[in-house]
Design an enzyme around this catalytic site. Structure first.
Site, short mmCIF file in Angstrom:
data_model
loop_
_atom_site.label_atom_id
_atom_site.label_comp_id
_atom_site.label_asym_id
_atom_site.label_seq_id
_atom_site.Cartn_x
_atom_site.Cartn_y
_atom_site.Cartn_z
N ARG A 108 41.57 43.54 42.09
CA ARG A 108 42.12 43.86 43.35
C ARG A 108 43.37 42.78 43.86
O ARG A 108 43.94 43.42 45.62
CB ARG A 108 40.84 42.92 44.21
N GLU B 134 30.91 29.80 34.83
CA GLU B 134 29.67 28.84 34.49
C GLU B 134 28.95 28.75 33.07
O GLU B 134 28.42 27.63 32.71
CB GLU B 134 28.72 30.38 35.62
#
Lengths: 175, 175
Positions: B58, B95
Protein backbone atom coordinates in the site's frame (compact mmCIF):
# COMPACT_ATOMS: atom_id res chain seq x y z
CA UNK A 1 15.63 11.11 -22.70
CA UNK A 2 16.06 7.50 -23.74
CA UNK A 3 13.65 5.63 -21.48
CA UNK A 4 15.07 2.22 -22.39
CA UNK A 5 18.51 3.28 -21.14
CA UNK A 6 17.21 3.56 -17.55
CA UNK A 7 15.35 0.22 -17.60
CA UNK A 8 17.59 -2.62 -16.46
CA UNK A 9 17.42 -6.02 -18.12
CA UNK A 10 18.03 -9.04 -15.88
CA UNK A 11 18.69 -12.18 -17.92
CA UNK A 12 17.18 -15.51 -16.83
CA UNK A 13 14.78 -13.97 -14.30
CA UNK A 14 12.44 -15.26 -12.93
CA UNK A 15 13.44 -18.34 -14.96
CA UNK A 16 16.03 -19.35 -17.54
CA UNK A 17 15.52 -17.78 -20.97
CA UNK A 18 13.44 -14.83 -19.74
CA UNK A 19 14.88 -11.32 -20.17
CA UNK A 20 13.26 -9.51 -17.25
CA UNK A 21 12.72 -5.76 -17.78
CA UNK A 22 13.27 -4.17 -14.38
CA UNK A 23 11.46 -0.85 -14.14
CA UNK A 24 12.72 -0.10 -10.61
CA UNK A 25 15.86 1.51 -12.10
CA UNK A 26 13.58 3.96 -13.92
CA UNK A 27 11.53 4.67 -10.77
CA UNK A 28 14.64 5.50 -8.75
CA UNK A 29 15.77 7.96 -11.44
CA UNK A 30 14.10 11.28 -10.57
CA UNK A 31 14.10 12.55 -14.15
CA UNK A 32 13.03 9.23 -15.60
CA UNK A 33 10.08 8.73 -13.26
CA UNK A 34 8.80 12.26 -13.80
CA UNK A 35 9.29 11.94 -17.56
CA UNK A 36 7.26 8.73 -18.01
CA UNK A 37 4.37 10.10 -15.93
CA UNK A 38 4.29 13.24 -18.09
CA UNK A 39 4.48 11.22 -21.32
CA UNK A 40 1.70 8.86 -20.28
CA UNK A 41 -0.59 11.66 -19.15
CA UNK A 42 -0.29 14.33 -21.83
CA UNK A 43 -2.37 12.63 -24.57
CA UNK A 44 -5.32 12.76 -22.18
CA UNK A 45 -5.19 16.54 -21.77
CA UNK A 46 -8.77 17.77 -22.16
CA UNK A 47 -10.20 14.27 -21.71
CA UNK A 48 -12.35 13.70 -18.65
CA UNK A 49 -10.77 11.03 -16.46
CA UNK A 50 -12.45 10.14 -13.18
CA UNK A 51 -10.23 7.34 -11.90
CA UNK A 52 -6.88 5.72 -12.53
CA UNK A 53 -6.81 1.93 -12.08
CA UNK A 54 -3.39 0.40 -11.38
CA UNK A 55 -2.62 -3.30 -11.69
CA UNK A 56 -0.94 -5.02 -8.71
CA UNK A 57 1.82 -4.41 -7.85
CA UNK A 58 4.09 -2.40 -10.15
CA UNK A 59 1.08 -0.55 -11.57
CA UNK A 60 0.52 0.92 -8.10
CA UNK A 61 3.64 3.13 -8.20
CA UNK A 62 2.97 4.59 -11.62
CA UNK A 63 -0.80 4.61 -11.09
CA UNK A 64 -0.47 6.51 -7.81
CA UNK A 65 1.71 9.12 -9.51
CA UNK A 66 -0.63 9.45 -12.51
CA UNK A 67 -3.75 9.71 -10.34
CA UNK A 68 -2.03 12.44 -8.35
CA UNK A 69 -0.93 14.27 -11.50
CA UNK A 70 -4.51 14.18 -12.82
CA UNK A 71 -6.00 14.97 -9.37
CA UNK A 72 -8.31 11.97 -9.60
CA UNK A 73 -8.93 8.89 -7.48
CA UNK A 74 -6.92 5.66 -7.65
CA UNK A 75 -8.32 2.13 -7.78
CA UNK A 76 -6.16 -0.93 -7.07
CA UNK A 77 -6.72 -3.97 -9.31
CA UNK A 78 -5.55 -6.85 -7.11
CA UNK A 79 -5.07 -10.58 -7.22
CA UNK A 80 -7.76 -12.73 -5.62
CA UNK A 81 -8.26 -12.37 -1.87
CA UNK A 82 -6.16 -9.26 -1.30
CA UNK A 83 -8.87 -6.60 -1.03
CA UNK A 84 -10.62 -6.31 2.33
CA UNK A 85 -14.11 -5.18 1.17
CA UNK A 86 -16.80 -6.65 -1.11
CA UNK A 87 -15.30 -7.33 -4.53
CA UNK A 88 -16.17 -8.25 -8.08
CA UNK A 89 -13.85 -10.77 -9.74
CA UNK A 90 -12.75 -11.73 -13.22
CA UNK A 91 -10.99 -14.98 -13.98
CA UNK A 92 -8.59 -15.28 -16.92
CA UNK A 93 -6.51 -17.95 -18.61
CA UNK A 94 -2.79 -18.37 -18.08
CA UNK A 95 -0.49 -20.64 -20.09
CA UNK A 96 -1.09 -23.25 -17.41
CA UNK A 97 -4.17 -22.68 -15.28
CA UNK A 98 -6.11 -19.54 -14.44
CA UNK A 99 -5.75 -16.41 -12.37
CA UNK A 100 -8.23 -13.88 -10.97
CA UNK A 101 -8.22 -10.12 -10.57
CA UNK A 102 -10.56 -8.15 -8.32
CA UNK A 103 -11.71 -4.62 -7.59
CA UNK A 104 -13.88 -3.37 -4.75
CA UNK A 105 -17.56 -3.42 -5.80
CA UNK A 106 -17.91 0.25 -4.91
CA UNK A 107 -14.70 1.39 -6.64
CA UNK A 108 -16.42 2.55 -9.84
CA UNK A 109 -19.51 4.69 -10.27
CA UNK A 110 -21.55 4.06 -13.44
CA UNK A 111 -20.20 6.34 -16.15
CA UNK A 112 -16.75 6.81 -14.60
CA UNK A 113 -14.03 7.31 -17.20
CA UNK A 114 -11.10 5.12 -16.19
CA UNK A 115 -7.47 5.08 -17.29
CA UNK A 116 -5.79 1.69 -16.77
CA UNK A 117 -2.09 1.76 -15.87
CA UNK A 118 0.66 -0.85 -15.56
CA UNK A 119 4.42 -0.92 -16.00
CA UNK A 120 4.53 -3.45 -18.83
CA UNK A 121 2.26 -5.23 -21.29
CA UNK A 122 3.21 -8.75 -22.37
CA UNK A 123 0.33 -11.14 -23.21
CA UNK A 124 -2.24 -8.57 -22.09
CA UNK A 125 -4.16 -11.23 -20.17
CA UNK A 126 -4.25 -9.34 -16.89
CA UNK A 127 -5.02 -6.03 -18.60
CA UNK A 128 -7.88 -7.65 -20.57
CA UNK A 129 -9.35 -9.10 -17.37
CA UNK A 130 -8.97 -5.73 -15.62
CA UNK A 131 -10.78 -3.97 -18.48
CA UNK A 132 -13.61 -6.51 -18.40
CA UNK A 133 -13.91 -5.94 -14.67
CA UNK A 134 -13.93 -2.14 -14.94
CA UNK A 135 -16.56 -2.33 -17.70
CA UNK A 136 -18.74 -4.72 -15.69
CA UNK A 137 -18.57 -2.24 -12.80
CA UNK A 138 -20.04 0.46 -15.08
CA UNK A 139 -16.82 2.22 -16.04
CA UNK A 140 -15.69 3.38 -19.48
CA UNK A 141 -12.06 2.50 -20.02
CA UNK A 142 -10.79 5.45 -22.02
CA UNK A 143 -7.25 4.19 -22.35
CA UNK A 144 -4.58 1.77 -21.19
CA UNK A 145 -1.10 3.14 -20.51
CA UNK A 146 2.10 1.12 -20.09
CA UNK A 147 5.75 2.13 -19.98
CA UNK A 148 7.06 -1.03 -21.66
CA UNK A 149 5.66 -2.98 -24.61
CA UNK A 150 6.81 -6.47 -25.57
CA UNK A 151 5.37 -6.34 -29.10
CA UNK A 152 6.43 -9.87 -30.07
CA UNK A 153 4.03 -11.21 -27.44
CA UNK A 154 1.17 -9.16 -28.85
CA UNK A 155 -0.62 -7.85 -25.75
CA UNK A 156 -1.06 -4.29 -27.02
CA UNK A 157 -2.84 -5.54 -30.17
CA UNK A 158 -5.09 -7.72 -28.02
CA UNK A 159 -6.15 -4.72 -25.90
CA UNK A 160 -6.63 -2.51 -28.98
CA UNK A 161 -8.94 -5.22 -30.36
CA UNK A 162 -11.18 -4.50 -27.35
CA UNK A 163 -11.61 -0.94 -28.66
CA UNK A 164 -9.20 0.52 -26.13
CA UNK A 165 -6.66 3.22 -26.89
CA UNK A 166 -3.28 1.75 -25.86
CA UNK A 167 -0.26 3.92 -25.08
CA UNK A 168 3.25 2.50 -24.56
CA UNK A 169 6.52 4.42 -24.29
CA UNK A 170 9.16 1.92 -25.37
CA UNK A 171 9.45 -1.58 -26.78
CA UNK A 172 11.78 -4.47 -26.10
CA UNK A 173 12.15 -7.48 -28.33
CA UNK A 174 14.52 -10.35 -27.60
CA UNK A 175 17.59 -8.05 -27.29
CA UNK B 1 -11.60 17.66 5.14
CA UNK B 2 -12.02 14.89 7.73
CA UNK B 3 -9.60 12.21 6.53
CA UNK B 4 -11.02 9.56 8.87
CA UNK B 5 -14.44 9.95 7.28
CA UNK B 6 -13.15 8.60 3.95
CA UNK B 7 -11.28 5.64 5.47
CA UNK B 8 -13.50 2.58 5.73
CA UNK B 9 -13.32 0.30 8.76
CA UNK B 10 -13.90 -3.41 8.11
CA UNK B 11 -14.56 -5.29 11.35
CA UNK B 12 -13.04 -8.76 11.86
CA UNK B 13 -10.63 -8.52 8.89
CA UNK B 14 -8.31 -10.30 8.26
CA UNK B 15 -9.29 -12.12 11.47
CA UNK B 16 -11.89 -11.87 14.21
CA UNK B 17 -11.38 -8.95 16.58
CA UNK B 18 -9.32 -6.86 14.15
CA UNK B 19 -10.77 -3.51 12.98
CA UNK B 20 -9.14 -3.19 9.54
CA UNK B 21 -8.60 0.39 8.33
CA UNK B 22 -9.16 0.28 4.58
CA UNK B 23 -7.38 3.15 2.88
CA UNK B 24 -8.63 2.24 -0.62
CA UNK B 25 -11.78 4.33 -0.01
CA UNK B 26 -9.50 7.34 0.53
CA UNK B 27 -7.46 6.57 -2.61
CA UNK B 28 -10.56 6.39 -4.80
CA UNK B 29 -11.72 9.78 -3.50
CA UNK B 30 -10.05 12.39 -5.75
CA UNK B 31 -10.06 15.12 -3.13
CA UNK B 32 -8.99 12.81 -0.34
CA UNK B 33 -6.05 11.33 -2.22
CA UNK B 34 -4.77 14.73 -3.31
CA UNK B 35 -5.25 16.12 0.20
CA UNK B 36 -3.22 13.47 2.03
CA UNK B 37 -0.32 13.77 -0.44
CA UNK B 38 -0.27 17.54 0.09
CA UNK B 39 -0.44 17.18 3.88
CA UNK B 40 2.35 14.61 4.00
CA UNK B 41 4.63 16.62 1.73
CA UNK B 42 4.32 20.21 2.93
CA UNK B 43 6.40 19.91 6.15
CA UNK B 44 9.35 18.97 3.92
CA UNK B 45 9.21 22.17 1.87
CA UNK B 46 12.78 23.45 1.66
CA UNK B 47 14.23 20.13 2.85
CA UNK B 48 16.38 18.23 0.34
CA UNK B 49 14.79 14.87 -0.40
CA UNK B 50 16.49 12.61 -2.94
CA UNK B 51 14.28 9.52 -2.83
CA UNK B 52 10.94 8.35 -1.53
CA UNK B 53 10.89 4.77 -0.25
CA UNK B 54 7.47 3.07 -0.18
CA UNK B 55 6.72 -0.10 1.76
CA UNK B 56 5.04 -2.97 -0.12
CA UNK B 57 2.27 -2.82 -1.13
CA UNK B 58 0.00 0.00 0.00
CA UNK B 59 3.01 2.30 0.43
CA UNK B 60 3.56 2.07 -3.33
CA UNK B 61 0.44 4.07 -4.23
CA UNK B 62 1.10 6.91 -1.82
CA UNK B 63 4.87 6.70 -2.32
CA UNK B 64 4.53 6.93 -6.11
CA UNK B 65 2.35 10.02 -5.75
CA UNK B 66 4.67 11.66 -3.22
CA UNK B 67 7.80 10.93 -5.28
CA UNK B 68 6.07 12.48 -8.28
CA UNK B 69 4.95 15.53 -6.27
CA UNK B 70 8.55 16.04 -5.06
CA UNK B 71 10.02 15.21 -8.51
CA UNK B 72 12.35 12.63 -6.96
CA UNK B 73 12.99 8.93 -7.46
CA UNK B 74 10.98 6.11 -5.88
CA UNK B 75 12.39 3.01 -4.17
CA UNK B 76 10.25 -0.04 -3.43
CA UNK B 77 10.83 -1.75 -0.07
CA UNK B 78 9.67 -5.30 -0.74
CA UNK B 79 9.20 -8.60 1.02
CA UNK B 80 11.89 -11.23 0.55
CA UNK B 81 12.39 -12.59 -2.95
CA UNK B 82 10.28 -10.07 -4.84
CA UNK B 83 13.00 -7.81 -6.29
CA UNK B 84 14.76 -9.04 -9.43
CA UNK B 85 18.24 -7.53 -8.91
CA UNK B 86 20.92 -7.80 -6.19
CA UNK B 87 19.40 -6.88 -2.84
CA UNK B 88 20.29 -6.11 0.74
CA UNK B 89 17.97 -7.62 3.35
CA UNK B 90 16.88 -6.92 6.90
CA UNK B 91 15.11 -9.49 9.04
CA UNK B 92 12.74 -8.45 11.79
CA UNK B 93 10.65 -10.07 14.50
CA UNK B 94 6.94 -10.68 14.23
CA UNK B 95 4.64 -11.80 17.04
CA UNK B 96 5.25 -15.35 15.83
CA UNK B 97 8.35 -15.80 13.66
CA UNK B 98 10.25 -13.36 11.49
CA UNK B 99 9.88 -11.49 8.22
CA UNK B 100 12.36 -9.86 5.86
CA UNK B 101 12.35 -6.66 3.82
CA UNK B 102 14.67 -5.93 0.92
CA UNK B 103 15.81 -3.09 -1.33
CA UNK B 104 17.98 -3.23 -4.41
CA UNK B 105 21.67 -2.81 -3.46
CA UNK B 106 21.99 0.10 -5.91
CA UNK B 107 18.78 1.87 -4.86
CA UNK B 108 20.50 4.33 -2.51
CA UNK B 109 23.58 6.47 -3.09
CA UNK B 110 25.62 7.33 0.00
CA UNK B 111 24.25 10.58 1.41
CA UNK B 112 20.81 10.29 -0.19
CA UNK B 113 18.08 11.89 1.91
CA UNK B 114 15.16 9.48 1.99
CA UNK B 115 11.52 9.92 3.01
CA UNK B 116 9.87 6.65 4.06
CA UNK B 117 6.16 6.30 3.23
CA UNK B 118 3.43 3.82 4.12
CA UNK B 119 -0.34 3.95 4.54
CA UNK B 120 -0.43 2.95 8.22
CA UNK B 121 1.84 2.47 11.21
CA UNK B 122 0.90 -0.19 13.75
CA UNK B 123 3.79 -1.94 15.58
CA UNK B 124 6.35 -0.13 13.41
CA UNK B 125 8.29 -3.37 12.90
CA UNK B 126 8.36 -3.15 9.13
CA UNK B 127 9.13 0.57 9.17
CA UNK B 128 11.99 0.02 11.64
CA UNK B 129 13.47 -2.70 9.43
CA UNK B 130 13.08 -0.49 6.36
CA UNK B 131 14.88 2.38 8.13
CA UNK B 132 17.72 0.07 9.20
CA UNK B 133 18.01 -1.09 5.60
CA UNK B 134 18.03 2.42 4.14
CA UNK B 135 20.65 3.50 6.68
CA UNK B 136 22.85 0.46 5.96
CA UNK B 137 22.67 1.39 2.26
CA UNK B 138 24.12 4.83 3.08
CA UNK B 139 20.90 6.84 3.15
CA UNK B 140 19.77 9.39 5.71
CA UNK B 141 16.12 8.85 6.60
CA UNK B 142 14.86 12.37 7.08
CA UNK B 143 11.30 11.38 7.94
CA UNK B 144 8.65 8.70 7.97
CA UNK B 145 5.16 9.60 6.76
CA UNK B 146 1.98 7.60 7.30
CA UNK B 147 -1.67 8.44 6.75
CA UNK B 148 -2.97 6.38 9.67
CA UNK B 149 -1.56 5.95 13.17
CA UNK B 150 -2.71 3.27 15.59
CA UNK B 151 -1.28 4.98 18.70
CA UNK B 152 -2.33 2.25 21.16
CA UNK B 153 0.09 -0.12 19.41
CA UNK B 154 2.94 2.36 19.75
CA UNK B 155 4.74 2.14 16.39
CA UNK B 156 5.15 5.89 15.93
CA UNK B 157 6.93 6.19 19.30
CA UNK B 158 9.19 3.28 18.33
CA UNK B 159 10.24 5.02 15.12
CA UNK B 160 10.70 8.37 16.87
CA UNK B 161 13.03 6.60 19.31
CA UNK B 162 15.27 5.88 16.29
CA UNK B 163 15.69 9.65 15.86
CA UNK B 164 13.28 9.81 12.95
CA UNK B 165 10.72 12.55 12.42
CA UNK B 166 7.35 10.77 12.16
CA UNK B 167 4.33 12.35 10.52
CA UNK B 168 0.83 10.85 10.69
CA UNK B 169 -2.45 12.41 9.59
CA UNK B 170 -5.08 10.68 11.67
CA UNK B 171 -5.35 8.17 14.50
CA UNK B 172 -7.69 5.29 15.20
CA UNK B 173 -8.04 3.57 18.52
CA UNK B 174 -10.40 0.68 19.19
CA UNK B 175 -13.50 2.54 17.87
Amino acid sequence: MDIKSVIRTIPDYPKKGVMFRDITTLWQDAGGFRHVVDLLVWPYAGVRIDKVAGIEVRGFVLGGAIAHQLSVGFIPVRKKGKLPGDVISEQYELEYGTDTVEIHSDAIKTGDNVLLVDDLIATGGTAEAAINLLRRAGGTVIGAAFVIDLPEIGGAKRIEAMGINVRTLCAFDGD
